[in-house]
Design a protein around this motif. Structure first.
Motif, PDB file in Angstrom:
ATOM      1  N   SER A 275      54.157  47.165  53.061  1.00 43.11           N
ATOM      2  CA  SER A 275      53.819  48.534  53.478  1.00 43.11           C
ATOM      3  C   SER A 275      52.657  49.581  53.005  1.00 43.11           C
ATOM      4  CB  SER A 275      55.323  49.434  52.460  1.00 43.11           C
ATOM      5  OG  SER A 275      54.626  48.936  51.237  1.00 43.11           O
ATOM      6  N   LEU A 276      51.487  49.053  52.803  1.00 43.04           N
ATOM      7  CA  LEU A 276      50.126  49.385  51.958  1.00 43.04           C
ATOM      8  C   LEU A 276      49.512  49.758  53.019  1.00 43.04           C
ATOM      9  CD1 LEU A 276      48.519  50.698  50.029  1.00 43.04           C
ATOM     10  CD2 LEU A 276      47.506  49.046  49.519  1.00 43.04           C
ATOM     11  N   ARG A 277      49.439  48.893  53.857  1.00 46.49           N
ATOM     12  CA  ARG A 277      48.577  49.340  55.490  1.00 46.49           C
ATOM     13  C   ARG A 277      48.950  49.888  56.292  1.00 46.49           C
ATOM     14  NH1 ARG A 277      46.584  43.911  59.205  1.00 46.49           N
ATOM     15  NH2 ARG A 277      45.698  43.161  56.791  1.00 46.49           N
ATOM     16  N   PRO A 278      49.997  50.066  56.905  1.00 50.68           N
ATOM     17  CA  PRO A 278      50.468  51.439  57.380  1.00 50.68           C
ATOM     18  C   PRO A 278      50.498  52.760  56.942  1.00 50.68           C
ATOM     19  CG  PRO A 278      52.638  49.585  56.589  1.00 50.68           C
ATOM     20  CD  PRO A 278      51.229  48.957  56.828  1.00 50.68           C
ATOM     21  N   ALA A 279      50.716  52.633  55.827  1.00 51.74           N
ATOM     22  CA  ALA A 279      50.943  54.224  55.138  1.00 51.74           C
ATOM     23  C   ALA A 279      48.618  53.934  54.884  1.00 51.74           C
ATOM     24  CB  ALA A 279      50.615  53.995  53.464  1.00 51.74           C
ATOM     25  N   LEU A 280      47.902  53.821  54.669  1.00 50.42           N
ATOM     26  CA  LEU A 280      46.591  54.141  55.376  1.00 50.42           C
ATOM     27  C   LEU A 280      46.143  54.767  56.063  1.00 50.42           C
ATOM     28  CD1 LEU A 280      44.755  50.850  53.488  1.00 50.42           C
ATOM     29  CD2 LEU A 280      45.576  53.096  51.932  1.00 50.42           C
ATOM     30  N   THR A 281      46.741  54.958  57.299  1.00 53.39           N
ATOM     31  CA  THR A 281      47.112  55.432  58.574  1.00 53.39           C
ATOM     32  C   THR A 281      47.624  56.139  58.652  1.00 53.39           C
ATOM     33  OG1 THR A 281      49.354  54.419  60.260  1.00 53.39           O
ATOM     34  CG2 THR A 281      46.668  52.640  59.334  1.00 53.39           C
TER      35      THR A 281
ATOM     36  N   GLY B 231      48.534  60.609  56.999  1.00 54.39           N
ATOM     37  CA  GLY B 231      47.334  61.351  56.138  1.00 54.39           C
ATOM     38  C   GLY B 231      48.541  62.992  55.240  1.00 54.39           C
ATOM     39  N   SER B 232      47.953  63.478  54.939  1.00 54.87           N
ATOM     40  CA  SER B 232      48.277  64.776  54.486  1.00 54.87           C
ATOM     41  C   SER B 232      46.615  65.843  54.569  1.00 54.87           C
ATOM     42  CB  SER B 232      49.111  64.411  53.744  1.00 54.87           C
ATOM     43  OG  SER B 232      48.058  64.612  52.358  1.00 54.87           O
TER      44      SER B 232
ATOM     45  N   ARG C 181      42.843  64.410  53.205  1.00 56.54           N
ATOM     46  CA  ARG C 181      42.010  64.649  53.986  1.00 56.54           C
ATOM     47  C   ARG C 181      41.017  65.199  52.947  1.00 56.54           C
ATOM     48  NH1 ARG C 181      46.240  65.433  58.054  1.00 56.54           N
ATOM     49  NH2 ARG C 181      46.764  66.863  57.294  1.00 56.54           N
ATOM     50  N   LEU C 182      41.048  65.842  52.514  1.00 61.08           N
ATOM     51  CA  LEU C 182      40.463  66.880  51.318  1.00 61.08           C
ATOM     52  C   LEU C 182      39.990  65.896  50.892  1.00 61.08           C
ATOM     53  CD1 LEU C 182      39.340  68.923  50.159  1.00 61.08           C
ATOM     54  CD2 LEU C 182      40.838  68.722  48.301  1.00 61.08           C
ATOM     55  N   LEU C 183      40.613  64.596  50.021  1.00 59.70           N
ATOM     56  CA  LEU C 183      40.077  63.696  49.616  1.00 59.70           C
ATOM     57  C   LEU C 183      38.699  62.481  49.962  1.00 59.70           C
ATOM     58  CD1 LEU C 183      42.221  62.443  46.660  1.00 59.70           C
ATOM     59  CD2 LEU C 183      41.060  64.064  46.923  1.00 59.70           C
ATOM     60  N   GLU C 184      39.530  62.654  51.523  1.00 59.07           N
ATOM     61  CA  GLU C 184      38.730  61.950  52.823  1.00 59.07           C
ATOM     62  C   GLU C 184      37.318  62.886  52.692  1.00 59.07           C
ATOM     63  OE1 GLU C 184      41.737  59.736  54.716  1.00 59.07           O
ATOM     64  OE2 GLU C 184      41.035  61.024  55.750  1.00 59.07           O
TER      65      GLU C 184
ATOM     66  N   TYR D  43      44.303  58.957  45.588  1.00 56.36           N
ATOM     67  CA  TYR D  43      43.772  59.210  46.979  1.00 56.36           C
ATOM     68  C   TYR D  43      44.802  58.090  47.368  1.00 56.36           C
ATOM     69  CZ  TYR D  43      42.091  57.776  51.510  1.00 56.36           C
ATOM     70  OH  TYR D  43      42.239  57.633  53.038  1.00 56.36           O
ATOM     71  N   PHE D  44      44.830  56.322  46.994  1.00 52.72           N
ATOM     72  CA  PHE D  44      46.167  55.781  47.815  1.00 52.72           C
ATOM     73  C   PHE D  44      47.882  56.545  47.396  1.00 52.72           C
ATOM     74  CE2 PHE D  44      43.650  51.705  46.748  1.00 52.72           C
ATOM     75  CZ  PHE D  44      42.570  51.966  48.158  1.00 52.72           C
ATOM     76  N   CYS D  45      47.887  56.601  46.260  1.00 54.23           N
ATOM     77  CA  CYS D  45      49.302  57.327  46.189  1.00 54.23           C
ATOM     78  C   CYS D  45      49.852  59.004  46.508  1.00 54.23           C
ATOM     79  CB  CYS D  45      49.292  58.202  44.429  1.00 54.23           C
ATOM     80  SG  CYS D  45      49.225  56.439  43.508  1.00 54.23           S
ATOM     81  N   LEU D  46      48.807  59.857  47.538  1.00 49.93           N
ATOM     82  CA  LEU D  46      49.142  60.497  48.334  1.00 49.93           C
ATOM     83  C   LEU D  46      49.130  59.977  49.583  1.00 49.93           C
ATOM     84  CD1 LEU D  46      46.113  62.789  47.188  1.00 49.93           C
ATOM     85  CD2 LEU D  46      48.410  63.457  47.262  1.00 49.93           C
ATOM     86  N   LYS D  47      48.422  58.663  50.422  1.00 50.92           N
ATOM     87  CA  LYS D  47      48.621  58.712  51.412  1.00 50.92           C
ATOM     88  C   LYS D  47      50.323  57.634  51.225  1.00 50.92           C
ATOM     89  CE  LYS D  47      44.700  57.376  54.218  1.00 50.92           C
ATOM     90  NZ  LYS D  47      44.759  57.931  54.929  1.00 50.92           N
TER      91      LYS D  47
END
Length: 494
Positions: A273-279, A281-282, A286-289, A326-330
């Motif tokens: 579930s992590l890989r699709p979660a990385l695609t 955003g919120s 986007r701010l952290l990116e 960042y990962f948790c937000l994703k």
């Protein structure tokens, strides 16, 4: 949304308080000797200054203040470090709670900091100024996010305090507020929070906090930056393309070293579930990116235009400490269920919380089996105790700051000078006997080091005294292994 959303997260902070208390106990049990950064703090606590050298003075000021009340000791050093770390984790967790709805993910983000080796292990092993950077970054980031989400005078004030402390912790901290400013300005919904009169308060507070050091820095810029620039630009006689390649590759390796374990842990915990979660955003991802992108561009700018050839992983703390959040937000944006991953994550955290203190202790205590000795195995206190039986020194000149700091810990009422730090030069008139001490590397000369002889001649007009040797058993020694020190006495009065 997960059922863990209603979980009380206060237990996280209780757990962290217990963990950092354990770390204090482990450090005290491991060795009485000090490592490099600890010794620096003990040595430089003999005087208060607006600047001390390549590192800004925040940690020195804080440790100086604590020593004035608690005395110079390993306990005071360890408590300060772990208290700063606890406060930093606490503020990180409070920040996560502001922008994450799922309380399980708040816990994962906060405890996820323990999956970063530079923060879980290296900060405990020896680092001090980097601890101050993390502490300051957590203050700033909490104030910054609160100013964007729940703006108030207090939030802008907190951000200013974080910036001020951060600039006094390490100069590269400046990239973090710059990245945050640019990232927020690029979002139309967040832009009004930047064009807010209260931002003047942020800037004013930061300026006032850094002002004493800025006055010092104005007259000591070369002294303050030369060592750091030397480390960054150490590319030998490499051509410009080779230097850039070295810089970029060192940045890539530093990023991998910093983030690799965290990525692996999240991949194990959240699985497919992590890989699709990385695609997904919120607004906050986007701010952290954007913040991380600006930080990256800033580092690349130093490489391409500043000649930086060696980027160290700990220099990335002011930005990549955001990675667990960042990962948790994703993951939350993707709507991933967190019940089972949360339990897996807690099992990994438990291993880390047991493994890190065990590794720190074991790296020193294992010497009794391996014969491989660390700096913490050196018997500074035993050596000094033996020399004080010969005579009570009125002042000490050490061969380097590591030795000076260790001696200072055990004889705090006597001025301890170091040959490698000319900035501290108390009046030694009438202070006799003067004890000279230096480290003796295996196979090295037992004679008085030339730089110490030159110091004696230049500062006291004294000729080189007879050099002697003393040895003492290592802490956690194998057999009768011993460490040797050179020493000499200067007894004559001027």
């Amino acid at each position: 949304m997960s059922g863990t959303n209603n979980r009380d997260i206060r237990w996280i902070f209780v757990l962290l308080a217990a963990y950092f208390t354990l770390q204090v106990g482990v450090r005290l049990a491991t060795s009485h000797s000090l490592d490099l950064d600890e010794a620096e703090q003990a040595f430089r606590s003999q005087w208060l200054a607006a600047g001390y050298g390549p590192q800004p003075p925040f940690y020195n000021w804080l440790q100086y203040a604590v020593f004035q009340f608690a005395g110079v000791s390993l306990a005071a050093l360890s408590v300060v470090k772990n208290l700063l770390l606890f406060i930093a984790y606490l503020l990180y967790g409070l920040t996560a709670r502001l922008i994450l709805r799922d309380k399980a993910l708040v816990a994962v983000a906060t405890l996820g900091l323990l999956t970063i080796p530079q923060m879980a292990f290296e900060m405990q092993r020896d680092l001090t100024h980097t601890v101050a950077v993390f502490f300051s970054a957590s203050i700033f980031f909490y104030g910054f996010i609160r100013s964007l989400k729940q703006p108030s005078l207090a939030s802008y004030l907190i951000a200013g305090i974080g910036i001020g402390f951060g600039l006094l912790a390490k100069y590269n901290f400046a990239i973090l507020p710059a990245a945050a400013l640019i990232a927020a300005l690029s979002d139309a919904r967040l832009r009004p929070r930047i064009f807010d009169w209260r931002l003047v308060l942020t800037a004013a507070v930061a300026f006032v906090i850094t002002l004493p050091h800025l006055f010092w820095l104005k007259d000591n810029l070369d002294f303050a930056t030369a060592r750091t620039l030397e480390k960054m630009t150490a590319s030998g006689h490499a051509s410009y393309p080779a230097q850039v390649a070295m810089g970029v590759s060192s940045l890539a390796l530093a990023t991998l070293s910093f983030a690799g374990l965290t990525v692996a842990v999240f991949a194990i915990v959240f699985g497919r579930s992590l890989r699709p979660a990385l695609t997904v955003g919120s607004q906050w991802t986007r701010l952290l990116e954007r913040m991380m992108l600006v930080f990256l561009v800033g580092i690349l700018f130093l490489i391409v235009f500043g000649g930086a050839a060696g980027i160290k992983d700990r220099w990335l703390v002011p930005m990549l400490f955001l990675l667990p959040l960042y990962f948790c937000l994703k993951i939350e944006a993707a709507g991933v269920a967190t019940d089972r991953p949360f339990r897996r994550f807690l099992a990994i955290v438990a291993i880390i919380m047991i493994g890190v203190p065990a590794a720190l202790y074991g790296s020193v205590a294992a010497a009794r089996f391996t014969g491989h000795y660390e700096r913490l195995n050196r018997p500074y206190a035993t050596m000094l105790e033996s020399l004080r039986k010969q005579a009570e020194p009125a002042a000490i000149l050490a061969g380097d700051s590591l030795l000076a700091g260790n001696l200072r810990q055990d004889i705090p009422g006597v001025p301890v000078l170091s040959v490698d730090y000319p900035g501290f030069h108390p009046d030694l008139t009438g202070r006799r006997p003067l004890l000279l001490v230096w480290l003796l590397p295996k196979g090295g000369s037992e004679a008085l080091p030339p730089d110490m002889a030159e110091w004696l001649q230049a500062n006291l007009g004294a000729s080189a005294p007879e050099a002697l040797v003393i040895d003492a058993p290592y802490f956690y020694r194998r057999g009768d292994d011993r460490y040797r020190f050179g020493y000499a006495w200067v007894n004559q009065h001027p």
